[in-house]
Write an enzyme that holds these catalytic residues in place. Sequence first.
Site, PDB file in Angstrom:
ATOM      1  N   TYR A 246      -1.532  -1.282  10.166  1.00  0.00           N
ATOM      2  CA  TYR A 246      -1.652  -1.422   8.706  1.00  0.00           C
ATOM      3  C   TYR A 246      -0.394  -0.892   8.020  1.00  0.00           C
ATOM      4  O   TYR A 246       0.189  -1.576   7.158  1.00  0.00           O
ATOM      5  CB  TYR A 246      -2.891  -0.652   8.231  1.00  0.00           C
ATOM      6  CG  TYR A 246      -3.178  -0.746   6.752  1.00  0.00           C
ATOM      7  CD1 TYR A 246      -3.700  -1.922   6.201  1.00  0.00           C
ATOM      8  CD2 TYR A 246      -2.946   0.335   5.895  1.00  0.00           C
ATOM      9  CE1 TYR A 246      -3.974  -2.001   4.836  1.00  0.00           C
ATOM     10  CE2 TYR A 246      -3.224   0.258   4.544  1.00  0.00           C
ATOM     11  CZ  TYR A 246      -3.739  -0.914   4.020  1.00  0.00           C
ATOM     12  OH  TYR A 246      -4.018  -1.004   2.671  1.00  0.00           O
TER      13      TYR A 246
ATOM     14  N   SER B 133       0.856  -1.196   0.000  1.00  0.00           N
ATOM     15  CA  SER B 133       0.000   0.000   0.000  1.00  0.00           C
ATOM     16  C   SER B 133       0.881   1.231   0.000  1.00  0.00           C
ATOM     17  O   SER B 133       2.012   1.194   0.508  1.00  0.00           O
ATOM     18  CB  SER B 133      -0.866   0.015   1.264  1.00  0.00           C
ATOM     19  OG  SER B 133      -1.490   1.274   1.431  1.00  0.00           O
TER      20      SER B 133
HETATM   21  P1  NAP Z   1     -11.847  -5.278  -0.848  1.00  0.00           P
HETATM   22  O1  NAP Z   1     -12.680  -4.669  -1.906  1.00  0.00           O
HETATM   23  O2  NAP Z   1     -12.402  -5.379   0.539  1.00  0.00           O
HETATM   24  O3  NAP Z   1     -11.400  -6.743  -1.326  1.00  0.00           O
HETATM   25  C1  NAP Z   1     -10.637  -7.545  -0.466  1.00  0.00           C
HETATM   26  C2  NAP Z   1     -11.122  -8.977  -0.535  1.00  0.00           C
HETATM   27  O4  NAP Z   1     -10.273  -9.741   0.339  1.00  0.00           O
HETATM   28  C3  NAP Z   1     -12.560  -9.158  -0.030  1.00  0.00           C
HETATM   29  O5  NAP Z   1     -13.255 -10.058  -0.858  1.00  0.00           O
HETATM   30  C4  NAP Z   1     -12.347  -9.729   1.360  1.00  0.00           C
HETATM   31  O6  NAP Z   1     -13.420 -10.555   1.786  1.00  0.00           O
HETATM   32  C5  NAP Z   1     -11.094 -10.541   1.151  1.00  0.00           C
HETATM   33  N1  NAP Z   1     -10.451 -10.864   2.410  1.00  0.00           N
HETATM   34  C6  NAP Z   1     -10.361 -10.118   3.520  1.00  0.00           C
HETATM   35  N2  NAP Z   1      -9.743 -10.791   4.493  1.00  0.00           N
HETATM   36  C7  NAP Z   1      -9.411 -11.998   3.980  1.00  0.00           C
HETATM   37  C8  NAP Z   1      -8.784 -13.147   4.492  1.00  0.00           C
HETATM   38  N3  NAP Z   1      -8.358 -13.204   5.770  1.00  0.00           N
HETATM   39  N4  NAP Z   1      -8.603 -14.210   3.686  1.00  0.00           N
HETATM   40  C9  NAP Z   1      -9.039 -14.181   2.407  1.00  0.00           C
HETATM   41  N5  NAP Z   1      -9.665 -13.129   1.866  1.00  0.00           N
HETATM   42  C10 NAP Z   1      -9.859 -12.046   2.652  1.00  0.00           C
HETATM   43  O7  NAP Z   1     -10.450  -4.498  -0.683  1.00  0.00           O
HETATM   44  P2  NAP Z   1      -9.493  -3.761  -1.744  1.00  0.00           P
HETATM   45  O8  NAP Z   1      -9.637  -2.309  -1.520  1.00  0.00           O
HETATM   46  O9  NAP Z   1      -9.647  -4.327  -3.094  1.00  0.00           O
HETATM   47  O10 NAP Z   1      -8.073  -4.171  -1.130  1.00  0.00           O
HETATM   48  C11 NAP Z   1      -7.311  -5.246  -1.647  1.00  0.00           C
HETATM   49  C12 NAP Z   1      -5.875  -5.085  -1.159  1.00  0.00           C
HETATM   50  O11 NAP Z   1      -5.376  -3.824  -1.612  1.00  0.00           O
HETATM   51  C13 NAP Z   1      -5.711  -5.097   0.357  1.00  0.00           C
HETATM   52  O12 NAP Z   1      -4.520  -5.778   0.685  1.00  0.00           O
HETATM   53  C14 NAP Z   1      -5.581  -3.624   0.694  1.00  0.00           C
HETATM   54  O13 NAP Z   1      -4.871  -3.400   1.891  1.00  0.00           O
HETATM   55  C15 NAP Z   1      -4.827  -3.124  -0.526  1.00  0.00           C
HETATM   56  N6  NAP Z   1      -4.925  -1.682  -0.771  1.00  0.00           N
HETATM   57  C16 NAP Z   1      -6.127  -1.111  -1.079  1.00  0.00           C
HETATM   58  C17 NAP Z   1      -6.169   0.256  -1.323  1.00  0.00           C
HETATM   59  C18 NAP Z   1      -7.460   0.968  -1.686  1.00  0.00           C
HETATM   60  O14 NAP Z   1      -7.454   2.217  -1.741  1.00  0.00           O
HETATM   61  N7  NAP Z   1      -8.553   0.280  -1.954  1.00  0.00           N
HETATM   62  C19 NAP Z   1      -5.005   1.030  -1.242  1.00  0.00           C
HETATM   63  C20 NAP Z   1      -3.807   0.401  -0.922  1.00  0.00           C
HETATM   64  C21 NAP Z   1      -3.769  -0.966  -0.697  1.00  0.00           C
HETATM   65  P3  NAP Z   1     -14.563  -9.908   2.735  1.00  0.00           P
HETATM   66  O15 NAP Z   1     -15.246  -8.867   1.904  1.00  0.00           O
HETATM   67  O16 NAP Z   1     -15.418 -11.086   3.075  1.00  0.00           O
HETATM   68  O17 NAP Z   1     -13.844  -9.329   3.911  1.00  0.00           O
END
Ligand code: NAP
Length: 250
Positions: A156, A143
């Site tokens: 985080y 991130s």
């Molecule tokens: P998201 O839309 O919530 O998608 C994440 C997915 O991972 C969800 O389906 C979630 O399931 C699943 N998940 C959560 N905990 C898990 C576990 N213990 N085992 C297996 N699956 C799990 O989130 P996103 O924004 O796409 O984020 C994805 C990654 O990008 C993360 O690592 C996040 O930290 C990183 N990131 C995101 C951003 C941003 O701005 N969006 C920025 C920097 C980094 P549930 O919905 O059931 O929890």
Amino acid sequence: MGELDGEAAFVTGGASGIGRAGAHALAGVGAQVMIADLNAVGAAEVAEEIRSAGGTAQSVGCDVTDEAAIQAGLEATVEAFGGLTLAFNNAGNALGQARIHETDAADWRASIEVNLTSIFLCMKHELAWMMDHGGGCIVNTSSGAARVPAPGRAPYSAAKRGVVALTAQAARDYGSLGIRVNTVLPGVIDTPALRSNHDDEALDRLRRFLPSGRLGDSNEIADAVVWLCSPGSRYVNGQALVVDGGGILA
Ligand code: NAP
């Protein structure tokens, strides 16, 4: 013909947001994709979307904090596609907001588990397979918070910086075995997770803060992941690629 034809990919957190976009993008250039997610129903839906679009995908319920579940997911990938050549270790979350002196130790541990230990556990078993089967390519999701901490998100930010270190370590230790390991550092990306943490006013404040003037799209992270898995990046290893439209200054 796609540039990743014949590859077999394991994608965590593939039911939503960045992982879902990554799964679609990898399948779009020919990779066979196993979508692994805590949300087994959502993972199955994404696999069906990919198959409907002409790609190859299957799904498995998987909690990335559970080593046995990761092993089972990777075994399912090998069984379904005859191998494992790509991994996008992406699942994670930014739940909770507190300064360090207010952070509960249990919340600290939970965040480290899902955002950092999960990457160690996935790579442990992916590397073991790949080193015995001719190599492969791994991309981990870190991130922008690894570079510039988001206010009140110590576990985080620490975990995501740990992902950068772990990625460099893996590249150092396994590069000679034909395995490349890189990490993407997304900026502020418009995903279900972001929307669940920010109301419209907060999203507008973010847009005004970002030099690009807009949130990132999950497909823009997915494109970087595809490139890091492709022959075009064959001499790129151990790197942390910021994909944020120019928002991170450090
Ligand atoms: P998201 O839309 O919530 O998608 C994440 C997915 O991972 C969800 O389906 C979630 O399931 C699943 N998940 C959560 N905990 C898990 C576990 N213990 N085992 C297996 N699956 C799990 O989130 P996103 O924004 O796409 O984020 C994805 C990654 O990008 C993360 O690592 C996040 O930290 C990183 N990131 C995101 C951003 C941003 O701005 N969006 C920025 C920097 C980094 P549930 O919905 O059931 O929890």
